[in-house]
Every structure is written in C-alpha cells, then in structure tokens.
Design a protein around this motif. Structure first.
Motif, PDB file in Angstrom:
ATOM      1  N   ILE A 177       7.063   0.533  -9.767  1.00 34.43           N
ATOM      2  CA  ILE A 177       6.539  -0.832  -9.630  1.00 34.43           C
ATOM      3  C   ILE A 177       6.870  -1.648 -10.866  1.00 34.43           C
ATOM      4  CG2 ILE A 177       4.410  -2.198  -9.512  1.00 34.43           C
ATOM      5  CD1 ILE A 177       3.210   0.073  -7.833  1.00 34.43           C
ATOM      6  N   LEU A 237      -0.365   2.303  -4.536  1.00 29.71           N
ATOM      7  CA  LEU A 237       0.744   1.421  -4.888  1.00 29.71           C
ATOM      8  C   LEU A 237       0.394  -0.057  -4.840  1.00 29.71           C
ATOM      9  CD1 LEU A 237       3.677   3.145  -2.907  1.00 29.71           C
ATOM     10  CD2 LEU A 237       3.188   3.335  -5.351  1.00 29.71           C
ATOM     11  N   ARG A 285       6.634   0.439   1.449  1.00 33.04           N
ATOM     12  CA  ARG A 285       6.233  -0.942   1.690  1.00 33.04           C
ATOM     13  C   ARG A 285       6.633  -1.387   3.093  1.00 33.04           C
ATOM     14  NH1 ARG A 285       8.871  -5.808   1.617  1.00 33.04           N
ATOM     15  NH2 ARG A 285       7.643  -7.649   1.034  1.00 33.04           N
ATOM     16  N   ASP A 325       6.912   6.944  -8.109  1.00 32.30           N
ATOM     17  CA  ASP A 325       6.950   5.718  -7.315  1.00 32.30           C
ATOM     18  C   ASP A 325       5.983   4.663  -7.836  1.00 32.30           C
ATOM     19  OD1 ASP A 325       8.929   6.426  -5.278  1.00 32.30           O
ATOM     20  OD2 ASP A 325       7.486   7.963  -4.706  1.00 32.30           O
ATOM     21  N   GLN A 326       4.916   5.083  -8.491  1.00 33.71           N
ATOM     22  CA  GLN A 326       4.023   4.118  -9.121  1.00 33.71           C
ATOM     23  C   GLN A 326       4.699   3.475 -10.330  1.00 33.71           C
ATOM     24  OE1 GLN A 326       0.781   7.054  -9.547  1.00 33.71           O
ATOM     25  NE2 GLN A 326      -0.525   5.603  -8.459  1.00 33.71           N
ATOM     26  N   PHE A 359       1.656  -5.594  -5.392  1.00 37.78           N
ATOM     27  CA  PHE A 359       1.512  -4.356  -6.149  1.00 37.78           C
ATOM     28  C   PHE A 359       0.216  -4.345  -6.945  1.00 37.78           C
ATOM     29  CE2 PHE A 359       6.244  -4.704  -5.864  1.00 37.78           C
ATOM     30  CZ  PHE A 359       6.407  -3.631  -5.011  1.00 37.78           C
ATOM     31  N   LEU A 399       9.454   3.561  -3.025  1.00 41.94           N
ATOM     32  CA  LEU A 399       8.557   2.413  -3.094  1.00 41.94           C
ATOM     33  C   LEU A 399       8.824   1.398  -1.991  1.00 41.94           C
ATOM     34  CD1 LEU A 399       6.347   0.868  -4.665  1.00 41.94           C
ATOM     35  CD2 LEU A 399       8.175  -0.102  -6.086  1.00 41.94           C
TER      36      LEU A 399
END
Length: 458
Positions: free
Chosen positions: A393, A163, A118, A389-390, A278, A114
């Motif tokens: 968040i 994301l 970013r 990875d979602q 996010f 994540l």
C-alpha cells in the motif's frame, strides 16, 4: 384385603409412572432439540475473520502506541482521492435496484496481490447490488502465505481492515446504498445458521460459461443477464427466502476479472472503485515518503524537481513472460536520463534486484531510494511487522504520486497504476488543474499491457 390394597396402590402409582415416562420423554426431546439446534450447518461454511491486532505499547516509539498512530493519521493521511469521488451514480443505481428481502451476500474469497484483492472485493460488492441482496457481510481477505508468496489459498481469513479503511467503506455504502444492510459478521444475520444455499456459487456456471482459471474465462460476457439468471436460482429454492430461512450467497474465488466496469455508465464506473480506500496508517506513511522525496528534490534550488517511480516486479513469483529485471532497469534509467531526472523511487520485494539497480543507477549519477531508506527508524519499526501486501500500500501510493512511472505491463499492480494515473490526469485536466502529479508519460516495460486491464475498476 391384600388384593384391595394392591389395587389401591396401583391406582395411585399409575399417574406417577405416567409422569415419570413423560418427564423422561420430554428430557430426551429437549436434549435432542438442543443438540440439533446447536449443529447449525452453515456455521462451518463461513470463516471467522481476524481483526487487525492493535500495536503494542512502547514508550520509546510513539508509532507503537494508539495515541501515536492517531496523530500520524491526523497529520498525514488526508486528503484522500476518494474524497474527490462523486457517488451520485451509485446512489441512483441503488435507488433503481429491485431489492430482495432475506437474501444476503458474502465476499470471503478475495485473495492474491493488492490490486487483485481490490478488484475481487469491488466485483463482489457490485454483484451484490446487481442481485438486489438486502444485506452484505463486510468483505473478508484471505491473506497469502507470508513466506511463500505464490501460495494464495491459505485459509487465513482477515477482516477488510487488513488492507482497506473499514469505516470509509461503511460510510460510503450506508450513505449511497442504504437499501443494502451491512453486517460486520455473518453471525449477525438473523437465523444465519439455517440459511439456504450453503454451497459456493460459481459465477461462470451461473452465466453458462466454460469453467476455468484463465483470465479470458473469468469475464462475464453477458452481465445484463445476471439478474434474471440469479432470480431463477432464488426461485428454485425449496421455499421463499424468509426471516427463519434466509438465503446467504457465497461467490467462488473467480471474481477477479468478472464484472466489466464498462457495463455501467461513467458516473458509476469512474467512481465505484473509490468505495475502497487504503487503511489510514499506511496511507499516512506513504504521504510522509512523498513529502520527504519532494523536500530532497527541492533543497538545491529546485535543480532536481521530479522523480521516477518504478515497480521492479522481479520477485521469485513473477510471471515467466513478464518484463525481466534488465528490461525494467533499462527502461527506468532511460526515462530518468532522457528527462534529466536524478532520483528513482523503487518499489520491490526483491532486495537483491534493488541493490543491483542502485549500483547501476549510481554509474549515471542517479540516486535510488525505497521506503526503507526514507522512513525513520521509528517508522520502519512500525511498518516492518506488516505483511507483504500491506506494505505494498505504501509503495502503491508513493508511485501514484511520482512524476513518471515504469512498470511491468503484465503485473496487475503496475497495470492498475497506469490506468488510475491516466484516469486521474484526465479528471484533473477536465477540472482545469494542471498541477496534479499523475499520468505524465508513463511507460510499461516488457510485453505490453495486461490483456484484461479494462476489467479493473479505476
């Protein structure tokens, strides 16, 4: 007489033959042109991102309907940290940039965990501004393999909304950097199929640095030279970029720790990271978790008013020399016991490791919770289909609000949490606000902090 008749016949047949010949030639040319025009060489260079699918309708679970998600977002997703950001520095940067017509920028190779994704996106956008690109195609995310987390290069190209909040990104950029047009897809660029420079650009090669994947090799050591070097690349093209033959830039996958935030003045460096927020639905779930933890802590007359957050980075793909499970568990329990804290929020993809920590904490009268134990059945049903990875968040935002935090210093996820919590704590103190739940005596277990944490945007 016959000869005369033949001559007369040939006289009148000649134009017909000519017409047939020219018709055939025209047909061939049109067919060939149609074929070659359809073979747009740049099309194959740009993957088509997948949009995040909508939730299926399910009358028994409101979170599986559009109306239910809208209500979740309305009730729980605001305010957000980005709303406190000041984008004046970004606005001034874009106003002072020399922009180049018909030069477009794409960010397609953003992959990994994540925080790595970013930082890649932010670096790519920052380079686009530095290059004076007149247009930016919304960044894409290459989602890693859902079963083999260490497999990052999958070709599974996702829209930025995989994301991040797509609408927020567009709004901030359009308000503060209107000189750079935003495109949803590369196909929206006029004559994109005839673009020059279809090859991927290596930032390391452009800057004259050794090639490689090690973090130290990724750092752009002379960011002040980037624009002049990039301008030379544009000048070296066979023709000047124009509407018919634009230039479309693609960076390689080594933009993770490339652009040093310290190159920019604080007004930019401290706020640029907030162009990414996010996605709203998962932000709402994180706020629900924090609210329920706080309610649980305060129900006994405030007896236990704080919680420790831990990023238990003990999954199978964890680095060999990172903090071990024992180091993370012992550090977390030590922090909890020393501060008389009786609740730990754990974020981890290691189910066995979480269970072991839960049992170990119970021996000291400490309760361990995670997102799955806090969310309702309906909320779990909504969250479960999301990728690893979602789901991260939700954990990231819940850990951001913890009173104390423990993580592995070699993890970009933990390292960035420490940095942002420290940054937000300093901002809050500067504003005279002593109530924000950020950066209170955090701790990293194991061999210390990520060596390139200063290359992360706050």
């Amino acid at each position: 007489m016959l000869a005369k008749m033949l001559n007369i016949q040939n006289k009148y047949q000649r134009p017909v033959h000519t017409l047939l010949i020219w018709t055939s030639v025209t047909f061939i040319l049109v067919g060939a042109s149609t074929y070659f025009l359809s073979q747009r060489p740049a099309i194959d260079y740009f993957p088509s991102p997948k949009s995040t699918p909508g939730s299926p309708s399910n009358a028994t679970n409101p979170l599986l309907t559009e109306e239910g998600i809208d209500q979740l977002i309305l009730d729980h997703s605001f305010p957000r940290l980005g709303e406190r950001a000041n984008f004046t520095g970004l606005h001034q940067l874009c106003n002072s940039t020399k922009w180049q017509k018909h030069v477009y920028w794409t960010c397609t190779h953003n992959m990994g965990g994540l925080m790595n994704v970013r930082n890649m996106v932010l670096n790519c956008v920052r380079y686009a501004i530095a290059a004076g690109a007149s247009g930016l195609v919304l960044p894409q995310i290459e989602a890693r393999d859902p079963t083999v987390l260490s497999k990052l290069k999958t070709g599974d190209s996702q829209d930025i909304s995989f994301l991040f909040d797509r609408a927020w990104f567009k709004e901030v950029m359009q308000e503060n950097c209107e000189q750079m047009e935003l495109f949803d897809r590369v196909e929206d660029i006029t004559n994109y199929g005839y673009a020059m420079m279809p090859d991927i650009i290596s930032m390391q090669a452009l800057m004259g640095q050794p090639l490689g994947n090690r973090h130290g090799l990724l750092r752009n050591k002379k960011p002040e030279e980037f624009r002049s070097r990039f301008d030379q690349v544009i000048k070296a093209q066979t023709r000047r970029p124009n509407e018919k033959f634009p230039v479309i830039i693609r960076l390689d996958d080594k933009a993770l720790f490339s652009f040093p935030p310290a190159f920019d003045p604080p007004a930019i460096a401290n706020n640029f990271g907030f162009i990414l927020e996010f996605r709203l639905d998962l932000s709402g779930l994180a706020n629900i978790i924090v609210d329920r933890v706080r309610q649980a802590l305060n129900k006994d007359d405030g007896k236990f008013s704080e919680y420790v957050g831990v990023h238990l980075r003990s999954e199978a793909d964890a680095g060999k020399y990172w903090a071990s499970w024992d180091e993370l568990a012992n550090s977390t329990l030590s922090v909890a016991l020393d501060n008389k804290i009786r609740l730990i929020y754990v974020a981890s993809g290691d189910a066995d490791g979480v269970a072991k920590l839960t049992r170990k904490a119970e021996e000291s009268g400490i309760r361990v919770v995670d997102k799955w134990s806090i969310l309702s059945n309906d909320e779990q049903e909504f969250l479960h289909p999301f990728r690893f990875d979602q789901q991260a968040i939700v954990d990231y935002l819940a850990l951001m609000r913890s009173d104390r935090f423990v993580g592995s210093g070699q993890s970009s996820f933990s390292s960035h949490l420490i940095m942002r919590r420290e940054f937000l704590a300093n901002v809050s103190l500067a504003e005279g606000n002593h109530d924000d739940d950020y950066g209170r005596r955090d701790q990293l277990a194991g061999p210390g902090r990520l060596g390139y944490w200063d290359m992360d945007w706050p």
